[in-house]
Design a protein around this motif. Sequence first.
Motif, PDB file in Angstrom:
ATOM      1  N   SER A  86       0.768  -1.254  -0.042  1.00  0.00           N
ATOM      2  CA  SER A  86      -0.059  -0.080  -0.133  1.00  0.00           C
ATOM      3  C   SER A  86       0.693   1.332  -0.080  1.00  0.00           C
ATOM      4  O   SER A  86       0.530   2.163  -0.631  1.00  0.00           O
ATOM      5  CB  SER A  86      -1.093  -0.030   1.233  1.00  0.00           C
ATOM      6  OG  SER A  86      -1.798  -1.113   1.134  1.00  0.00           O
ATOM      7  N   ASP A 133      -9.039   3.818  -0.063  1.00  0.00           N
ATOM      8  CA  ASP A 133      -8.742   3.059  -1.193  1.00  0.00           C
ATOM      9  C   ASP A 133     -10.000   3.278  -2.018  1.00  0.00           C
ATOM     10  O   ASP A 133     -11.136   2.702  -1.585  1.00  0.00           O
ATOM     11  CB  ASP A 133      -8.515   1.530  -0.646  1.00  0.00           C
ATOM     12  CG  ASP A 133      -8.292   0.577  -1.995  1.00  0.00           C
ATOM     13  OD1 ASP A 133      -8.638   0.898  -3.091  1.00  0.00           O
ATOM     14  OD2 ASP A 133      -7.573  -0.379  -1.728  1.00  0.00           O
ATOM     15  N   LYS A 134      -9.973   3.583  -3.127  1.00  0.00           N
ATOM     16  CA  LYS A 134     -11.132   3.949  -3.787  1.00  0.00           C
ATOM     17  C   LYS A 134     -11.903   2.793  -4.407  1.00  0.00           C
ATOM     18  O   LYS A 134     -13.086   2.621  -4.488  1.00  0.00           O
ATOM     19  CB  LYS A 134     -10.703   4.911  -5.159  1.00  0.00           C
ATOM     20  CG  LYS A 134     -10.499   6.184  -4.618  1.00  0.00           C
ATOM     21  CD  LYS A 134     -10.450   7.512  -5.748  1.00  0.00           C
ATOM     22  CE  LYS A 134      -9.253   7.034  -6.649  1.00  0.00           C
ATOM     23  NZ  LYS A 134      -8.898   8.109  -7.574  1.00  0.00           N
ATOM     24  N   GLU A 135     -10.988   1.696  -4.605  1.00  0.00           N
ATOM     25  CA  GLU A 135     -11.572   0.594  -5.267  1.00  0.00           C
ATOM     26  C   GLU A 135     -12.388  -0.230  -4.179  1.00  0.00           C
ATOM     27  O   GLU A 135     -13.554  -0.848  -4.304  1.00  0.00           O
ATOM     28  CB  GLU A 135     -10.692  -0.388  -5.713  1.00  0.00           C
ATOM     29  CG  GLU A 135      -9.952   0.034  -6.847  1.00  0.00           C
ATOM     30  CD  GLU A 135      -8.502  -0.855  -7.450  1.00  0.00           C
ATOM     31  OE1 GLU A 135      -8.460  -1.857  -6.777  1.00  0.00           O
ATOM     32  OE2 GLU A 135      -7.824  -0.357  -8.361  1.00  0.00           O
ATOM     33  N   GLU A 149      -5.481  13.044  -5.116  1.00  0.00           N
ATOM     34  CA  GLU A 149      -5.250  11.624  -5.130  1.00  0.00           C
ATOM     35  C   GLU A 149      -4.140  11.153  -5.538  1.00  0.00           C
ATOM     36  O   GLU A 149      -3.281  11.829  -6.210  1.00  0.00           O
ATOM     37  CB  GLU A 149      -6.318  11.463  -6.491  1.00  0.00           C
ATOM     38  CG  GLU A 149      -7.960  11.706  -6.184  1.00  0.00           C
ATOM     39  CD  GLU A 149      -8.947  11.538  -7.091  1.00  0.00           C
ATOM     40  OE1 GLU A 149      -8.275  11.113  -8.481  1.00  0.00           O
ATOM     41  OE2 GLU A 149      -9.949  11.808  -7.180  1.00  0.00           O
ATOM     42  N   SER A 163      -2.722   7.508  -7.112  1.00  0.00           N
ATOM     43  CA  SER A 163      -3.068   6.310  -7.781  1.00  0.00           C
ATOM     44  C   SER A 163      -4.700   5.890  -7.428  1.00  0.00           C
ATOM     45  O   SER A 163      -5.407   6.642  -7.849  1.00  0.00           O
ATOM     46  CB  SER A 163      -1.924   5.165  -7.129  1.00  0.00           C
ATOM     47  OG  SER A 163      -2.582   3.917  -7.813  1.00  0.00           O
ATOM     48  N   HIS A 164      -4.921   4.639  -7.159  1.00  0.00           N
ATOM     49  CA  HIS A 164      -6.459   4.762  -6.685  1.00  0.00           C
ATOM     50  C   HIS A 164      -6.495   4.868  -5.298  1.00  0.00           C
ATOM     51  O   HIS A 164      -7.594   4.371  -4.766  1.00  0.00           O
ATOM     52  CB  HIS A 164      -6.575   3.180  -7.136  1.00  0.00           C
ATOM     53  CG  HIS A 164      -5.772   2.172  -6.146  1.00  0.00           C
ATOM     54  ND1 HIS A 164      -4.470   1.582  -6.684  1.00  0.00           N
ATOM     55  CD2 HIS A 164      -6.031   1.455  -5.044  1.00  0.00           C
ATOM     56  CE1 HIS A 164      -3.925   0.665  -5.686  1.00  0.00           C
ATOM     57  NE2 HIS A 164      -4.914   0.507  -4.782  1.00  0.00           N
ATOM     58  N   TYR A 165      -5.992   5.700  -4.687  1.00  0.00           N
ATOM     59  CA  TYR A 165      -6.194   6.075  -3.367  1.00  0.00           C
ATOM     60  C   TYR A 165      -6.632   7.900  -3.347  1.00  0.00           C
ATOM     61  O   TYR A 165      -6.247   8.582  -4.245  1.00  0.00           O
ATOM     62  CB  TYR A 165      -5.015   6.017  -2.483  1.00  0.00           C
ATOM     63  CG  TYR A 165      -4.556   4.717  -2.189  1.00  0.00           C
ATOM     64  CD1 TYR A 165      -4.962   4.268  -1.138  1.00  0.00           C
ATOM     65  CD2 TYR A 165      -3.513   4.104  -2.865  1.00  0.00           C
ATOM     66  CE1 TYR A 165      -4.538   2.888  -0.656  1.00  0.00           C
ATOM     67  CE2 TYR A 165      -3.172   2.871  -2.702  1.00  0.00           C
ATOM     68  CZ  TYR A 165      -3.669   2.207  -1.593  1.00  0.00           C
ATOM     69  OH  TYR A 165      -3.370   0.712  -1.373  1.00  0.00           O
ATOM     70  N   THR A 166      -7.390   7.992  -2.371  1.00  0.00           N
ATOM     71  CA  THR A 166      -7.772   9.599  -2.147  1.00  0.00           C
ATOM     72  C   THR A 166      -7.074   9.749  -0.681  1.00  0.00           C
ATOM     73  O   THR A 166      -7.503   9.123   0.205  1.00  0.00           O
ATOM     74  CB  THR A 166      -9.283   9.607  -2.280  1.00  0.00           C
ATOM     75  OG1 THR A 166      -9.883   9.413  -3.361  1.00  0.00           O
ATOM     76  CG2 THR A 166      -9.855  10.965  -1.754  1.00  0.00           C
TER      77      THR A 166
END
Length: 451
Positions: free
Chosen positions: A36, A121-123, A157, A159-162
Amino acid sequence: MYELLRDSDGEIGSETLNSSQSSMSSDSCSSFSRLSFDALEIPAKASYSQESFALKPHRSSDYAWEAIRSATFHRKNGLSFRDFKLIRRIGSGDIGSVYLSRLRTHGAGEDGCYYAMKVVDKEALALKKKVERAETEKRILKMLDHPFLPTLYAEFEASHYTCVVMEFCSGGDLHTLRHKQPGKRFSLSSARFYAAEVLVALEYLHMMGIIYRDLKPENVLVRSDGHIMLSDFDLSLCSNAIPAVESPDSSPDPTTTSSLSSTSRARTRSSSSLSCLYNRLFRSRKVRTVSMNRRFVAEPVSARSCSFVGTHEYVAPEVAAGKSHGNAVDWWALGIFIYELIYGRTPFSGETNEATLRNIVKKPLFFPTESPASASEVHARDLISGLLVKDPATRLGSKRGAADVKTHPFFKGLNFALIRSYKPPGIPSLRRVSSCHERLKKSSSSKFDYF
């Protein structure tokens, strides 16, 4: 204690969370998840506008706020993840973690101010259908400007994190601090102080049309100066609050009530309408000549929700029974909160979550001892009893909100307007420093022993 959630469609989720792991609690982990952490080391997409840095009045002399503003003005695209150094994880949840972080400032060597960075984690957020909750929390954080509520310093933001950067509270949370007290409970004077500051914070939230819905000691953080800060707004409900000037010994004005209902049905007022209507009220001749015993009330009494949210031991009877609820749930939670601070436990806790919910709906309120030990405890019990009325319509605070709760004898002699300048209760484990810069100077020797 566990949190239970029901989605907007009314279905209860099977997921539970340990509520002792609040978003910025004193719990820490010995190491990061390398996967992460590496994933965050990707150029971040900034989401800034110059308006994001309009000076917040209560932050006019805040070192941490000025450090963010200064760093941002040197970036064409705003701040990114690379502008912060993650030190260690200080909290975790089902959709992300909170890290103690430091702002990297040019020409400052190892100096920099500490912040709490919430990494989501946006996913995972999308899989668990909690995108709306996360957006609600960010929207609320942008609205807030109050000494007892969080300051949103930055968001971006990676990658796929906010990533959301907020104020770091070095004193931990009241749940952790309570367990360090004699008998694992606060003195009446300490409980009164914390209850008063939480009350002021709830008053501000309700005035903004925000029903908190997640009050518990784990979510009440303590700053380095000993004053409190509420945290975690992903369960909050946004609605409308219409201000009015009322007499404490009279029922609400029927015309105001009618206007409130019609406005609530229309749902067309923006957040700015509150200040506009406030100005119109106080510019009117009628209000200028009003007697001193009248009170300003802005309580979202018309807000309703059927979502089943909260922590089992803190949910109100109407929520436990599966009914719709409104602003009164926060006043019930305040009663549970005060009870736990004083007596070291919650009043309706059962052996299982189901038993706890049954107790909340059916079990009468009892206190650990038959007779209170002092006059202050008499007043405390009376306040708790008024807040823990099972019928939300007759619960203390349900009509006029904080305007009614503030006048209770338990708070007699307390000047709510000046409470920010009151000396907080003495907590040996709490490090009080005058500024973020002083804390930085001591960090190498203290090794964060206030966790």
